[in-house]
Design a protein around this motif. Structure first.
Motif, PDB file in Angstrom:
ATOM      1  N   GLU A 103       0.848  -1.192   0.000  1.00  0.00           N
ATOM      2  CA  GLU A 103       0.000   0.000   0.000  1.00  0.00           C
ATOM      3  C   GLU A 103       0.885   1.244   0.000  1.00  0.00           C
ATOM      4  O   GLU A 103       2.041   1.186   0.393  1.00  0.00           O
ATOM      5  N   GLY A 104       0.312   2.352  -0.439  1.00  0.00           N
ATOM      6  CA  GLY A 104       1.041   3.611  -0.389  1.00  0.00           C
ATOM      7  C   GLY A 104       0.762   4.470  -1.600  1.00  0.00           C
ATOM      8  O   GLY A 104      -0.084   4.154  -2.434  1.00  0.00           O
ATOM      9  N   THR A 105       1.488   5.551  -1.678  1.00  0.00           N
ATOM     10  CA  THR A 105       1.373   6.464  -2.811  1.00  0.00           C
ATOM     11  C   THR A 105       2.641   6.337  -3.638  1.00  0.00           C
ATOM     12  O   THR A 105       3.753   6.387  -3.102  1.00  0.00           O
ATOM     13  N   TYR A 106       2.445   6.179  -4.931  1.00  0.00           N
ATOM     14  CA  TYR A 106       3.556   5.949  -5.845  1.00  0.00           C
ATOM     15  C   TYR A 106       3.511   6.953  -6.995  1.00  0.00           C
ATOM     16  O   TYR A 106       2.468   7.535  -7.287  1.00  0.00           O
ATOM     17  N   VAL A 107       4.654   7.097  -7.644  1.00  0.00           N
ATOM     18  CA  VAL A 107       4.758   7.914  -8.852  1.00  0.00           C
ATOM     19  C   VAL A 107       5.039   6.968 -10.008  1.00  0.00           C
ATOM     20  O   VAL A 107       5.927   6.125  -9.936  1.00  0.00           O
ATOM     21  N   VAL A 108       4.229   7.114 -11.053  1.00  0.00           N
ATOM     22  CA  VAL A 108       4.455   6.370 -12.290  1.00  0.00           C
ATOM     23  C   VAL A 108       4.953   7.387 -13.298  1.00  0.00           C
ATOM     24  O   VAL A 108       4.272   8.370 -13.597  1.00  0.00           O
ATOM     25  N   GLN A 109       6.166   7.165 -13.793  1.00  0.00           N
ATOM     26  CA  GLN A 109       6.774   8.088 -14.751  1.00  0.00           C
ATOM     27  C   GLN A 109       7.176   7.297 -15.980  1.00  0.00           C
ATOM     28  O   GLN A 109       7.712   6.200 -15.880  1.00  0.00           O
ATOM     29  N   VAL A 110       6.868   7.857 -17.150  1.00  0.00           N
ATOM     30  CA  VAL A 110       7.273   7.204 -18.391  1.00  0.00           C
ATOM     31  C   VAL A 110       8.400   8.023 -19.004  1.00  0.00           C
ATOM     32  O   VAL A 110       8.346   9.248 -19.038  1.00  0.00           O
TER      33      VAL A 110
END
Length: 131
Positions: A103-110
């Motif tokens: 669980e948690g907050t994530y950053v998805v970067q392309v």
């Protein structure tokens, strides 16, 4: 006399080179590489989710980008994230399936490299625990 000829020759060469660079600038109007990142704002823990990036250059879809890699990392972390190469689908669309185990907050970067440009849009995703 030699100094005058040298100065005239240098002035002529400078004039030619500035004309040439002006022509190059006019002919090198580059299009902008754009990436639309499709990421859900909330996902379930341990659930496979499809992430998608649509890559365009000007008005055209980029079908053969040099690189399209997705990076997944915890938000507010200075550590490098997990990099995964995207699969080229069709019409400039690149996808990957990924699951978050915590669980948690994530950053998805392309990270997209195409037409000598590098674009790195990112979005945040919240991972909620299993039901």
């Amino acid at each position: 006399m030699k100094k005058i000829l040298l100065v005239l020759a240098l002035a002529f060469m400078a004039g030619c080179s500035s004309e040439t660079s002006g022509e190059n600038t006019a002919n090198n109007d580059t299009e902008e590489l754009k990436v639309e990142l499709d990421v859900p704002s909330t996902v379930q823990q341990n659930e496979d989710v499809l992430y998608e990036a649509t890559v365009t250059y000007g008005d055209e879809k980029v079908k053969k980008a040099d690189t399209v890699d997705f990076e997944f990392k915890e938000a507010n972390s200075d550590e490098e994230g997990e990099m995964i190469k995207a699969e080229e689908e069709e019409n400039g669309i690149y996808t990957i399936k990924h699951r978050f185990e915590k669980e948690g907050t994530y950053v998805v970067q392309v990270h997209v490299l195409a037409h000598s440009q590098h674009v790195m849009p990112e979005k945040e995703v919240k991972v909620i625990g299993e039901k």
